[in-house]
Design a protein around this motif. Structure first.
Motif, short mmCIF file in Angstrom:
data_model
loop_
_atom_site.label_atom_id
_atom_site.label_comp_id
_atom_site.label_asym_id
_atom_site.label_seq_id
_atom_site.Cartn_x
_atom_site.Cartn_y
_atom_site.Cartn_z
N ASP A 9 0.83 -1.20 0.00
CA ASP A 9 0.00 0.00 0.00
C ASP A 9 0.87 1.25 0.00
OD1 ASP A 9 -2.48 -1.35 0.03
OD2 ASP A 9 -2.42 -1.54 2.22
N VAL A 10 1.87 1.27 0.89
CA VAL A 10 2.73 2.44 1.04
C VAL A 10 4.17 2.00 1.26
CG1 VAL A 10 3.16 4.58 2.32
CG2 VAL A 10 0.82 3.69 2.16
N GLU A 25 1.47 4.31 12.19
CA GLU A 25 0.13 4.86 12.01
C GLU A 25 -0.59 4.20 10.84
OE1 GLU A 25 -1.55 7.67 13.96
OE2 GLU A 25 -0.26 6.30 15.09
N LEU A 26 0.13 3.99 9.75
CA LEU A 26 -0.47 3.36 8.58
C LEU A 26 -0.84 1.91 8.86
CD1 LEU A 26 1.98 4.84 5.93
CD2 LEU A 26 -0.46 5.33 6.06
N CYS A 31 -2.98 -0.82 6.75
CA CYS A 31 -2.23 -0.75 5.49
C CYS A 31 -1.01 -1.67 5.53
CB CYS A 31 -1.76 0.68 5.23
SG CYS A 31 -3.08 1.87 4.99
N VAL A 33 2.81 -1.93 4.74
CA VAL A 33 3.83 -0.90 4.68
C VAL A 33 5.21 -1.53 4.60
CG1 VAL A 33 4.75 1.18 5.78
CG2 VAL A 33 2.36 0.55 6.13
N GLY A 338 -0.73 10.08 8.75
CA GLY A 338 -0.97 8.64 8.79
C GLY A 338 -2.41 8.25 8.56
N TRP A 339 -3.34 8.79 9.35
CA TRP A 339 -4.74 8.36 9.24
C TRP A 339 -5.37 8.85 7.95
CZ3 TRP A 339 -9.10 11.69 9.49
CH2 TRP A 339 -8.83 13.03 9.80
N ALA A 342 -4.03 6.56 5.13
CA ALA A 342 -4.64 5.24 5.28
C ALA A 342 -6.08 5.24 4.77
CB ALA A 342 -4.59 4.80 6.74
#
Length: 522
Positions: A9-10, A25-26, A31, A33, A338-339, A342
Motif C-alpha cells: 500500500d505504502v 500509524e499506517l 495498510c 507498509v 498517517g490516518w 490510510a
C-alpha cells in the motif's frame, strides 16, 4: 541479485523516528507498509546520549501517549540530568532553567501555566527529554509488531509514478551482511521521510525553497590534551560559540557561511582547528570519538505532495536544530498524515481529506523555520546582535516573555487551522485536553486504536444515533468526565485534534457536518 516484491500500500523511505512513526500509524489502520532505510545499521554513536538527546514537546508527548508508546520509553524516567553525572557539571544556578531561546535561558518560576486553560489536572508534561536511539528502537519494534517490513541497507535509486501507483528502484548491501542486491518495488504511495538530503524529494521533483546557512555547527566527543583551557557551559566568542556540557563533549558554532559542513564526518584535525578558532585558545584534541556537522540552512518544500509521492519530516523542511523543534515537527507530520493517507488508500476518505495534510502542516513548518532564523539572528557575533540579545534576555525574565516563548517551544499553544467558520468552537483545532472519565479512563486510552472518537459527556441519544452511522470509523463513548471545561460533547480526529465541540446538550446537528467532513459513513 535482482529481486521483485509484491505490491505494498505504502513505501516509506527512511527509518528514523518520523518514518517509523508514520509506518506505525499506517499499519495501525490496516495498510501494508514497507520501510526502506539507506543505512545498513540502526545504531550510531550520535543517536546515543549525550548527543542523541532530544526534547519532546507537548504534542509529541501526547501523540506517543495516545498510541501507548510513551510508557515504553525508559530514558525519560531515568534521565536525571541530560549530560550524565551532575557532579561533573558546574553548580546549578539559583533559579531553575527550563529552556532557552538562542541560548538565552528562561526559568521555571517565570512561566505562568495558569494561562494554558486547556491543560487539565493530570495533563502530561509540556516537555520531556528522550534519546534518539531508544525512540527509534521503540518505534521499530512497534512497527514490526504491526506487520511493517523494515529493510535496511536499501538506498532508493529511482522513482516513477503513474495514475495507479509508484515504482521504486532500490539497492544496496543487506543489513545482515548479505550480498549486494537491487530490486524493483511497486506501491500505491511513496512517502519520503529520508532526511535533509532526501532522495525522494529530489527524484520526486519537489521545489525546496529557503535561505542559505550562516554558520557550521559541530557536535563532537573528544579527548582534550589540556581540558583546563576550556570552561564548562556556553561561551560566546568573536567568531561564534562553544558549549562544553561535560569534559570532552562539545557543541560549536562557527559563523563561516556553512563552509565546514560536508557529507562526511569532520576529522580530528578539522575539529581541533575549529575549536581553536572559535575558543581563541591553542587547546589540543588528542582523540576524536564521534563527530558530526550541521548548519542553519532553512528550506521547506513548497508542496508536500506531488501525485502519489509525499514528504514528511526533514525531507519536507530543514533548519538549525535550535530548541529541538525538528523532531517534534516531523512527528507532527507523521501523526497528521498517517490516518489521512490510510483512509485514502482504503477508499474511505472524504473528498479532499489528503489535501488537508499540506494545508495543515505547511504553515507550522514555515513558522518553525522563521523561529530558527530569529534565533540565528540573535546568535551572530556582531554588536547589533549582542545588543538585541540583551533586550530579549530581559524579556525572557518577565512572566509574559517566558510564558510566550515556553508555549511556542513546547507546542502548548499549537492550533491546527481547520478552515472552519469564525464562529467555530474555541477548542476546535487544538489537541484534545486530557479528559478523565468518571470510570477512570482517559482520552489517551480511548485513542489507542487510531480511530476517531465522539466523546459524549451527557449521553445524548441523538449523538448516539448519529455515531452509529460511522461505527467503523469512529468510537462513540458516553459518560461524564471529572472536568468537562463546559463542553457537552466533542469529536476528536484520530490524530488527537478536536474537530468539533458543543457546549449544549442535544447538539447532534453541529456534530453531523463535522463527522461528514472527516469520515465517511458506513
Amino acid at each position: 541479485m535482482n529481486r521483485h516484491h509484491p505490491h505494498h500500500d505504502v513505501i516509506v523511505a527512511g527509518a528514523g523516528p518520523v518514518g517509523l512513526f508514520l509506518a506505525c500509524e499506517l499499519a495501525l489502520a490496516g495498510c501494508s507498509v514497507l520501510v526502506l532505510e539507506q543505512a545498513a545499521q540502526a545504531d550510531a554513536p550520535m543517536k546515543r546520549l549525550p548527543f542523541g538527546i532530544r526534547g519532546l514537546s507537548a504534542p509529541s508527548v501526547e501523540a506517543l501517549a495516545r498510541r501507548g508508546l510513551l510508557e515504553q520509553l525508559e530514558v525519560p524516567r531515568r534521565l536525571k540530568h541530560p549530560f550524565g553525572d551532575p557532579a561533573r557539571m558546574p553548580a546549578p544556578p539559583a533559579r531553575r532553567q527550563i529552556g532557552h531561546f538562542a541560548g538565552l535561558p528562561f526559568f521555571d518560576e517565570d512561566i505562568e501555566r495558569a494561562r494554558w486553560t486547556r491543560r487539565l489536572p493530570g495533563s502530561l508534561d509540556t516537555s520531556m527529554l528522550s534519546e534518539m536511539a531508544e525512540l527509534e528502537s521503540v518505534l521499530a519494534h512497534r512497527a514490526q509488531a504491526l506487520g511493517v517490513t523494515i529493510r535496511r541497507g536499501a538506498a532508493i535509486a529511482g522513482v516513477e509514478q503513474d495514475a495507479g501507483g509508484v515504482t521504486v528502484r532500490a539497492g544496496g548491501e543487506l543489513a545482515d551482511g548479505g550480498m549486494t542486491y537491487s530490486e524493483t518495488l511497486r506501491a500505491g504511495w511513496l512517502v519520503g521521510c529520508d532526511g535533509a538530503r532526501s532522495t525522494v524529494r529530489k527524484l520526486g521533483g519537489f521545489d525546496f525553497a529557503g535561505t542559505e546557512p550562516e554558520f557550521t555547527g559541530y557536535s563532537a566527543q573528544v579527548d582534550l590534551a589540556d581540558p583546563e583551557r576550556l570552561p564548562p557551559g556556553r561561551t560566546l566568542t568573536a567568531t561564534g560559540m562553544f558549549f562544553q556540557s561535560q569534559p570532552g563533549f562539545l557543541v560549536m558554532q562557527e559563523f563561516d557561511g556553512g563552509a565546514g559542513h560536508g557529507a562526511t564526518p569532520p576529522t580530528l584535525e578539522q575539529v581541533q582547528a575549529v575549536l581553536r578558532r572559535v575558543s581563541g585558545t591553542d587547546v589540543g584534541v588528542s582523540a576524536l570519538h564521534a563527530a558530526s556537522t550541521w548548519t542553519d540552512r532553512a528550506r521547506q518544500a513548497t508542496r508536500y505532495r506531488r501525485g502519489r509521492v509525499l514528504l514528511a519530516g526533514d525531507a519536507a523542511h530543514i533548519h538549525a536544530p535550535l530548541g529541538g523543534q525538528g523532531l517534534n515537527l516531523g512527528l507532527g507530520d507523521a501523526m497528521n498524515l498517517g490516518w489521512k493517507l490510510a483512509a485514502t488508500v482504503q477508499g474511505r476518505a472524504p473528498d479532499g481529506l489528503l489535501d488537508t495534510y499540506e494545508a495543515e502542516r505547511h504553515p507550522p513548518g514555515a513558522r518553525v523555520l522563521d523561529w530558527s532564523r530569529a534565533q540565528v539572528a540573535l546568535m551572530r557575533p556582531d554588536p547589533g546582535a549582542r545588543a538585541l540579545s540583551a533586550i530579549v534576555r530581559e524579556l525572557l525574565q518577565t512572566r509574559d516573555g517566558a510564558t510566550h516563548v515556553a508555549g511556542r517551544i513546547w507546542g502548548v499553544d499549537t492550533r491546527v487551522d481547520l478552515g472552519e467558520k469564525a464562529d467555530a468552537h474555541p477548542l476546535a483545532g487544538y489537541s484534545v485536553p486530557r479528559f478523565e472519565l468518571e470510570d477512570g479512563r482517559r482520552v489517551d486510552d480511548l485513542l489507542r486504536d487510531g480511530r476517531g472518537l465522539l466523546l459524549d459527556f451527557g449521553g445524548d441519544a441523538g449523538l448516539a444515533g448519529l455515531a452509529s452511522g460511522y461505527a467503523e470509523r469512529v468510537d462513540y463513548v458516553a459518560g461524564p468526565a471529572r472536568e468537562q471545561l463546559g463542553i457537552s460533547a466533542l469529536l476528536v480526529r484520530p490524530d488527537g485534534i478536536v474537530a468539533w465541540a458543543g457546549d449544549d446538550e442535544g447538539c447532534p446537528a453541529g456534530a453531523e457536518p463535522a463527522l461528514a467532513r472527516w469520515f465517511t459513513p458506513l
